[in-house]
Design an enzyme around this catalytic site. Structure first.
Site: not given
Ligand code: F6P
Length: 533
Positions: A200, A206, A261-262, A347, A378, A498
């Site tokens: 987003k 990452e 995002g979620r 979240e 199990h 972060k």
């Molecule tokens: O760290 C949490 C978060 O901000 C989530 O809410 C989001 O879905 C995810 O990181 C990824 O963020 P982005 O889509 O901006 O890479």
């Protein structure tokens, strides 16, 4: 609130009432506490509730102005207050043709436009009209994203693998741990691999690190910058950043600040899913989402599935003091559903202050966890049956199998039903004695029962059914947020870690002098540095 206090008093009375007794007094509970809507049958009779409990919970919802808050959600008001944004994931599946104004602009045409472009690129890849830089057909899609930009499409691609078109394999890489990307790329060739960078913000550590590595991997093979434009697509709410990174403007698929995002699977974040199952399959899923949206908007609270699930969750968390909640789909295809829900629920509702910023004196989101049935039986079901804590659980199943396979499916369903029975009714000492179980073993073999579960049955695992199931939990999250008086659509709690990681990185690499950390972190840095050499 008087309704809250009434529930607390009622909870004290209910403490003495075992589920066995509730079923004895009310032999028809199984029908009384079951609702079928939008193709989903929810039996919540094996929860420790009576008509009085539910009445009190619905009064609580009314006194929290749930229906007014629901109107605000669907009116596009800026209910994500700390970010001053409306919350419009539901608009992504709205097929009414009605305009939806955000800051003076109708956003519906944009939603449709992006979806059409998603369909076009999906078809081009499937038909072999969009080829790799070396002229090869694209047969692998690697989706790079994390959190909400990963969990939804990862879960849905796995859930709907039955509908996947042949000839294209979709992979997901989220973790910063290089082993995630390297394990995926090891078996792939740059010639036929397409990357989707989904973020987003287009700045998440990452995703950007993985995208940079993937780009290097591609260029090592092609040694031509133009290859990046053939092999990378972007999904983002920051299109300029994606273009600057080197992705063709025509290959940037936008979503917007007002999609959390979620909650973003039905947006362009669902592109790998559309590539896998086709535009029509994706449209089916959206129709499922919309069916549940309509149910949530229109059904009276007493027959409203998301409202019922939300209230049961509040009953367990705040009045029966359950600290965790398990979700157990009896479907291997839903193996990623519990981890998807973890982000959706925790979240959203893992918050400790109310909408005015005051610290809360009651519990909000429980820890959500789970695994697939029958595997989980199990593994962790022992604790559900005989552990010292009560874990309410959702047992999710499908009435019809996707593939006829002897009687595997019936066996699965029988297990789902049996677990609900065992959890609720247990096995008494008297029953064990009647079976001549040796007295010394009786304490170990006794099941106390009175362990709550909710059965959630859908007809068949179709794209539409998946859409309904996801929307069911999305709206549950919204309802709980309203009743807990918290802001469900921000996530400030993820920021501090972060920022600290950014500050620690140069120290860990030895590029900045250490100092200022606590003694524990200092010791850990020193240890890592020593062992890194
Ligand atoms: O760290 C949490 C978060 O901000 C989530 O809410 C989001 O879905 C995810 O990181 C990824 O963020 P982005 O889509 O901006 O890479």
């Amino acid at each position: 609130m008087p309704e809250w206090l009434a529930l607390q008093r009622h909870a004290l009375e209910m403490r003495k009432r075992h589920l066995r007794d509730l079923f004895t007094v009310e032999p028809h509970r199984g029908r009384r506490f079951a609702v079928e809507a939008a193709g989903i049958y929810v039996d919540y009779s094996k929860n420790p509730v009576t008509a009085e409990t539910m009445g009190l919970l619905f009064s609580l919802a009314r006194s929290c102005r749930l229906t007014a808050e629901r109107r605000r959600l669907f009116a596009g008001e800026k209910i994500n207050a700390t970010e001053a944004r409306p919350v419009l994931h539901w608009a992504l599946r709205d097929s009414t043709g009605r305009a939806l104004m955000v800051d003076g602009v109708d956003v519906m045409p944009r939603i449709l436009q992006v979806r059409e472009r998603m369909a076009a690129v999906s078809e081009q890849v499937a038909a072999g009209e969009r080829l790799g830089h070396g002229g090869r057909r694209l047969e692998h899609v690697v989706h790079l994203g994390i959190g909400g930009s990963d969990l939804g499409p990862r879960m849905a691609c796995r859930a709907l693998r039955f509908y996947s078109r042949p000839g294209l394999q979709v992979h997901f890489v989220s973790n910063l741990d290089p082993s995630h990307l390297s394990a995926t790329l090891r078996d792939l060739s740059p010639e036929n691999t397409l990357f989707i960078v989904a973020s987003k913000t287009f700045s998440t550590q990452e995703t950007m690190a993985n995208a940079a590595h993937a780009r290097g991997w591609l260029l090592k093979h092609f040694a031509d910058e133009a290859a990046v434009r053939r092999h990378f697509l972007a999904v983002t709410a920051a299109p300029a950043a994606a273009v600057q990174w080197g992705i063709d403007e025509a290959d940037v698929f936008e979503f917007w600040e007002w999609v959390g995002g979620r909650f973003s699977l039905p947006s362009a974040v669902g592109l790998p899913l559309m590539m896998a199952i086709g535009a029509e399959g994706f449209a089916d899923m959206l129709r499922g989402f919309e069916a549940m949206d309509n149910h949530f908007r229109q059904a009276p609270l007493e027959r409203n599935l998301p409202v019922i699930l939300a209230l049961l969750g509040i009953w367990h968390a705040d009045f029966r003091l359950a600290r965790t909640h398990a979700v157990v789909p009896y479907s291997q295809d839903l193996e990623h559903f519990p981890s998807y829900l973890q982000q959706l629920e925790m979240e959203s509702n893992g918050k400790r202050v109310n909408r005015d910023g005051r610290v809360l004196e009651y519990a909000t989101s429980p820890v959500l966890w789970g695994g697939t049935g029958t595997n989980a039986q199990h593994a962790f079901f022992q604790l559900l049956h005989q552990g010292t804590q009560v874990v309410p659980c959702d047992l999710i199943g499908f009435c019809r199998p996707l593939e006829p396979y002897a009687d595997h499916h019936e066996q699965m369903l029988a297990n789902l039903l049996a677990q609900g029975q065992a959890l609720a009714f247990g096995k008494t000492r008297a029953e064990l004695a009647a079976q001549e179980v040796p007295a010394t073993l009786v304490p170990f073999r006794e099941f106390s029962g009175d362990r709550p579960s909710t059965a959630i049955l859908l007809e068949e695992l179709t794209p539409a059914a998946l859409g309904k199931l996801i929307a069911l939990y999305e709206h549950k999250v919204f309802v709980q947020g309203v009743i807990w008086d918290i802001l469900s659509f921000d996530q400030w709690g993820v920021e501090l870690g972060k920022a600290l990681a950014r500050r620690l990185l140069p120290k860990l690499k030895g590029e900045a002098p250490s100092g200022g950390e606590d003694s524990s972190t200092r010791g850990l840095i020193d240890h890592c540095r020593k062992k890194m050499k």
